[in-house]
Design a protein around this motif. Structure first.
Motif, mmCIF file in Angstrom:
data_model
loop_
_atom_site.group_PDB
_atom_site.id
_atom_site.type_symbol
_atom_site.label_atom_id
_atom_site.label_comp_id
_atom_site.label_asym_id
_atom_site.label_seq_id
_atom_site.Cartn_x
_atom_site.Cartn_y
_atom_site.Cartn_z
ATOM 1 N N ASP A 1 45.733 49.440 33.935
ATOM 2 C CA ASP A 1 45.269 50.539 34.780
ATOM 3 C C ASP A 1 44.179 51.352 34.085
ATOM 4 N N TYR A 2 44.208 51.425 32.764
ATOM 5 C CA TYR A 2 43.115 52.078 32.030
ATOM 6 C C TYR A 2 41.822 51.270 32.172
ATOM 7 N N VAL A 3 41.944 49.955 32.031
ATOM 8 C CA VAL A 3 40.758 49.096 32.111
ATOM 9 C C VAL A 3 40.132 49.158 33.500
ATOM 10 N N LYS A 4 40.961 49.231 34.535
ATOM 11 C CA LYS A 4 40.454 49.320 35.908
ATOM 12 C C LYS A 4 39.548 50.529 36.111
ATOM 13 N N LEU A 5 39.817 51.597 35.370
ATOM 14 C CA LEU A 5 39.055 52.829 35.544
ATOM 15 C C LEU A 5 37.577 52.654 35.223
ATOM 16 N N TRP A 6 37.270 51.800 34.245
ATOM 17 C CA TRP A 6 35.877 51.702 33.801
ATOM 18 C C TRP A 6 35.250 50.330 34.042
ATOM 19 N N TRP A 7 36.075 49.338 34.319
ATOM 20 C CA TRP A 7 35.547 47.993 34.509
ATOM 21 C C TRP A 7 34.861 47.860 35.869
ATOM 22 N N LYS A 8 33.703 47.215 35.899
ATOM 23 C CA LYS A 8 32.968 46.975 37.144
ATOM 24 C C LYS A 8 33.064 45.498 37.489
ATOM 25 N N PRO A 9 33.790 45.162 38.550
ATOM 26 C CA PRO A 9 34.006 43.750 38.886
ATOM 27 C C PRO A 9 32.803 43.136 39.602
ATOM 28 N N ASN A 10 33.010 41.927 40.114
ATOM 29 C CA ASN A 10 31.991 41.207 40.895
ATOM 30 C C ASN A 10 30.721 40.917 40.103
ATOM 31 N N GLY A 11 30.905 40.624 38.827
ATOM 32 C CA GLY A 11 29.774 40.187 38.019
ATOM 33 C C GLY A 11 28.901 41.290 37.459
ATOM 34 N N GLU A 12 29.250 42.561 37.712
ATOM 35 C CA GLU A 12 28.427 43.647 37.170
ATOM 36 C C GLU A 12 28.593 43.779 35.660
ATOM 37 N N MET A 13 29.776 43.377 35.161
ATOM 38 C CA MET A 13 30.033 43.432 33.729
ATOM 39 C C MET A 13 30.606 42.099 33.278
ATOM 40 N N ASN A 14 30.429 41.804 31.992
ATOM 41 C CA ASN A 14 30.916 40.550 31.421
ATOM 42 C C ASN A 14 31.893 40.845 30.290
ATOM 43 N N GLY A 15 32.977 40.090 30.254
ATOM 44 C CA GLY A 15 33.933 40.279 29.181
ATOM 45 C C GLY A 15 35.216 39.516 29.409
ATOM 46 N N VAL A 16 36.097 39.589 28.414
ATOM 47 C CA VAL A 16 37.357 38.856 28.428
ATOM 48 C C VAL A 16 38.450 39.743 27.863
#
Length: 509
Positions: free
Chosen positions: A105-120
């Motif tokens: 839930d912390y990660v959801k706050l700042w992560w931008k889905p749909n290819g806007e950000m890259n990571g694992v």
């Protein structure tokens, strides 16, 4: 010879007949040459008249072409060609299956889905995850086996070896892919860390990604830094490694960490390998390890003059806004971050001369009003509303200057926490509201001075400043101005870049 003389006489008679004597012939050519010279002189002089005007006109064109209109979204900022963007960053997020259900839930706050950000997200074992949830989060990978590596730190956790290899495993995952062509930075962080991606990019743009850079910050705890190193980037707060350095690390890391089996943490091992590679820490104080307990009010209300990049240990400190759950409190904090991320938690100081009050605005977080006049020099020092990692509270426990909470009840600040922030599109600014927070017990003040508690809320108007951390611009705090208002119980403040000859000065009315 006789014929020649005869021809000359005939020519002379012809010229006389046409009124072209030798003298008139000379005068004609002399006049023509003077006329030509005069025309050339005039043309040459005109260049000096029109060239400066042309230069002024030409030099003003870029100002018109690249002028920035303040807009709420910050989309009007000037972009240098080929500058670092989010697409150039790959995140490696250290997580464990035991805590992921909650910390995602912390990660959801700042992560931008749909290819806007890259990571694992790197986990220690497989988990069952809802497909709809997974679409809002980075993809999950399982770390490779590390049983062959020795770990000798007493009472430590072997997971430190797994986590320290996330950089190398991310590089191997990228190797030969289309994504690798755009990668400039690998950024490490924990699953209980919230990043502010736009501010992270602002920091990375200052550095040449083709060089070897290891960027992060040390702990807030002085003892932690003595125990480990002031030259180490603490992994919870996050750190960035330029991709050429990440590839160099990948080639030698497994051999390197075999030599440091007695170390405690993953970031400790990264630092050891960076030392072998000869790369020092480039310190950026906006990465926050938060080796603290208690309220972050003092730290975030007097944040260093630098972009806020990350906040770690969110499960251990009090929620950033009181009377809220930690995730919901951070969700509220992300509202102003979307309006003007570079200005988030940036402090400005001004005075209410009518009441003789000191006002401190930490934009997007709090407003504090204090009876009396406190100097700007004092106000920029964080108040100790927290204790350090070893649960000590004196000023020697911290890696930065602190000041005690005021003993006098009369000088305890009235604190107003962010309630909401909205764009004011018509005036191209933001409007943020801060509501009075009441402690359970507030001692009486016997000063003959008006009480800030007469104000229940504060409204702050501010134009976004997307280029605040441009590398060509010197850092400076904004100025704030207390505005006159007819609204009962409401203080109105304007925050913005300081005007000519404006600074935090108390003016007696």
């Amino acid at each position: 010879m006789g014929d020649d003389k005869k021809d000359q006489k005939q020519l002379s008679s012809y010229l006389k007949a046409k009124n072209f004597s030798c003298d008139s012939h000379f005068s004609f050519y002399w006049l023509m040459s003077r006329l030509i010279f005069l025309i050339l002189a005039i043309l040459f002089s005109l260049q000096f008249v029109f060239y400066p005007l042309n230069f002024i006109s030409s030099s003003s064109q870029p100002l018109i072409k690249f002028s920035v209109s303040p807009v709420v979204s910050g989309s009007g900022s000037v972009h240098e060609p080929d500058q670092t963007e989010l697409k150039h960053v790959v995140f490696g997020i250290a997580a464990s299956a035991k805590f992921w259900k909650h910390r995602k839930d912390y990660v959801k706050l700042w992560w931008k889905p749909n290819g806007e950000m890259n990571g694992v997200v790197w986990l220690d074992q497989h988990i069952n995850q809802n497909d709809n949830v997974s679409k809002t989060l980075p993809p999950i990978r399982i770390s490779s086996d590390t049983s062959r590596f020795q770990y000798r730190y007493p009472k430590g956790l072997r997971s430190a070896i797994r986590i320290t290899r996330i950089v190398s495993e991310t590089v191997r995952l990228l190797n030969g892919t289309e994504l690798e062509k755009n990668v400039r930075w690998i950024v490490m962080g924990d699953d209980d860390t919230v990043f502010f991606p736009e501010n992270l990019v602002k920091v990375l743009r200052k550095y040449d990604h083709n060089q070897f850079y290891y960027i992060g910050s040390s702990s807030e705890s002085h003892i932690q830094n003595l125990k480990f190193s002031y030259g180490m980037a603490y992994g919870g707060g996050g750190f960035a490694i330029s991709y050429p350095l990440a590839k160099a690390l990948e080639k030698m890391q497994d051999r390197c960490i075999q030599r440091y089996s007695e170390l405690y943490g993953s970031d400790d091992r990264i630092h050891a390998c960076m030392s072998e590679l000869g790369v020092p820490l480039t310190k950026e104080v906006g990465f926050h390890q938060i080796d603290l307990y208690g309220k972050l009010l003092g730290l975030l209300s007097a944040h260093p003059l630098a972009p806020l990049v990350s906040i770690h240990h969110l499960d251990l400190v009090d929620p950033v806004f009181p009377n809220m759950g930690r995730v919901n409190a951070m969700r509220r904090f992300m509202v102003p971050a979307k309006l003007d991320s570079p200005s988030l938690a940036q402090q400005s100081i001004c005075y209410d001369a009518d009441h003789r009050w000191t006002v401190s605005v930490s934009w997007g977080y709090t407003v504090q009003i204090i009876r009396g006049v406190l100097s700007a020099r004092e106000m920029v020092i964080p108040t100790r509303t927290f204790i350090d990692w070893y649960k000590q509270a004196d000023e020697r426990s911290y890696a930065f200057n602190t000041r005690p909470i005021a003993k006098s009840a009369c000088q305890r600040p009235r604190v107003y926490y962010l309630s909401n922030a909205l764009p004011d599109l018509a005036l191209r600014r933001t409007a943020s509201e801060y509501v009075r927070w009441y402690d359970m017990w507030e001692p009486e003040c016997d000063w003959d001075m008006s009480d800030p508690s007469e104000f229940e809320r504060v409204i702050v108007y501010k134009k976004p400043d997307p280029d605040r951390w441009n590398k060509h611009r010197a850092p400076r705090r904004d100025c704030c101005r207390v505005l006159p208002t007819t609204k009962n119980g409401t203080m109105v403040i304007d925050v913005g870049a300081c005007k000519d000859d404006e600074f935090a000065e108390f003016l007696v009315k």
